[in-house]
Design an enzyme around this catalytic site. Sequence first.
Site, PDB file in Angstrom:
ATOM      1  N   LYS A 115     -54.506  -8.827 -20.589  1.00  0.00           N
ATOM      2  CA  LYS A 115     -54.738  -7.478 -20.783  1.00  0.00           C
ATOM      3  C   LYS A 115     -56.066  -7.265 -19.243  1.00  0.00           C
ATOM      4  O   LYS A 115     -57.046  -8.196 -19.354  1.00  0.00           O
ATOM      5  CB  LYS A 115     -55.934  -7.012 -21.979  1.00  0.00           C
ATOM      6  CG  LYS A 115     -56.079  -4.872 -21.731  1.00  0.00           C
ATOM      7  CD  LYS A 115     -56.950  -5.081 -23.388  1.00  0.00           C
ATOM      8  CE  LYS A 115     -57.400  -3.370 -23.196  1.00  0.00           C
ATOM      9  NZ  LYS A 115     -58.541  -2.918 -24.763  1.00  0.00           N
ATOM     10  N   VAL A 126     -51.251  -4.197 -19.993  1.00  0.00           N
ATOM     11  CA  VAL A 126     -51.361  -5.615 -21.001  1.00  0.00           C
ATOM     12  C   VAL A 126     -49.676  -6.463 -19.788  1.00  0.00           C
ATOM     13  O   VAL A 126     -48.835  -5.479 -19.695  1.00  0.00           O
ATOM     14  CB  VAL A 126     -50.821  -5.371 -22.226  1.00  0.00           C
ATOM     15  CG1 VAL A 126     -50.554  -6.562 -22.763  1.00  0.00           C
ATOM     16  CG2 VAL A 126     -51.925  -4.834 -22.556  1.00  0.00           C
ATOM     17  N   ASP A 177     -58.877   3.248 -33.589  1.00  0.00           N
ATOM     18  CA  ASP A 177     -57.496   3.865 -32.748  1.00  0.00           C
ATOM     19  C   ASP A 177     -55.668   3.197 -33.312  1.00  0.00           C
ATOM     20  O   ASP A 177     -56.178   3.020 -33.003  1.00  0.00           O
ATOM     21  CB  ASP A 177     -56.907   3.195 -31.382  1.00  0.00           C
ATOM     22  CG  ASP A 177     -56.419   3.878 -30.391  1.00  0.00           C
ATOM     23  OD1 ASP A 177     -56.124   4.859 -30.313  1.00  0.00           O
ATOM     24  OD2 ASP A 177     -56.043   3.536 -29.319  1.00  0.00           O
ATOM     25  N   GLY A 219     -52.444   2.013 -21.124  1.00  0.00           N
ATOM     26  CA  GLY A 219     -53.390   2.291 -21.493  1.00  0.00           C
ATOM     27  C   GLY A 219     -54.141   3.322 -21.322  1.00  0.00           C
ATOM     28  O   GLY A 219     -53.686   3.222 -20.103  1.00  0.00           O
ATOM     29  N   GLY A 220     -55.051   3.561 -22.148  1.00  0.00           N
ATOM     30  CA  GLY A 220     -56.019   4.438 -20.858  1.00  0.00           C
ATOM     31  C   GLY A 220     -57.070   3.499 -19.979  1.00  0.00           C
ATOM     32  O   GLY A 220     -57.162   3.998 -19.344  1.00  0.00           O
TER      33      GLY A 220
END
Length: 267
Positions: free
Chosen positions: A40, A25, A130, A20-21
């Site tokens: 994460k 993960v 999100d 992700g940004g």
Amino acid sequence: MVRVGQRLGKYRLKRRVARGGFGDVYEAYDTIEGISVALKIPLGGSVKPEQLDDFRREVRITAKLEHPNILPIKNADFLGDVFAIVQPLGEQSLDDRMSKRMTLERRLDYIDQMLAGLAHAHERGIIHCDIKPDNMILFPEGRLRLADFGIAKFARKTINASASGSVGYMAPEQAMGKPSARSDVFSAGLVIHQLLTGKLPQWPFEWPTEGKERLKVLHPDLREFVRRALEVETRKRFRDAVAMYRAFKPVKRKALRYATERRTKKS
């Protein structure tokens, strides 16, 4: 750099499952408990002070949410020099699952679980910001859990914030930096539309959207439910996921009965 095969505390990294940004993960093996978990980790493994604040906020927000449809946090700590958030490991994301055939019953069940988890967050004044299929993790026996509260906000009303979220699933007002619970409603509506039709509506979100042929075979109340969630004018949507979930319950029953009657007539 963090890499597959590396040992972080009691965890051994097995594979990267998502990026992700804010971080990666990994599937990791807990050498003490003997189970696989999700780790994460900030991109590159190192964390700057301002990033640590973001991760700390995510942990504290998620810790306030105890619900079977929200992904819990097992632990959050520094493993050597690497900060990591440890969570249960799911089988796949809803995004992965949508590439395969599903019955209407299964689709409606996923919608039910998504709204139940989101309603729980909204009841506690937390907007997710999100909502998308990638952030819905599936577990055995069809359990769906809403994940990644990394950019979530504490808010009862519309607030001023940066235009953060995922392109394609962001409500118009959220893209202008004014998210609210109704923004989550819109994003959830996009996911529901995609689940039911296989099509993700695009700006300017004019109704009927692409995929209307598949919507036509569904109960009229279900079509109206989706249309209302995707209203561009925020005041015309459900006020939050609590109201949205409450409205969905009778619609779900009607949609299932309607689908059963259609199959019976065809046979």
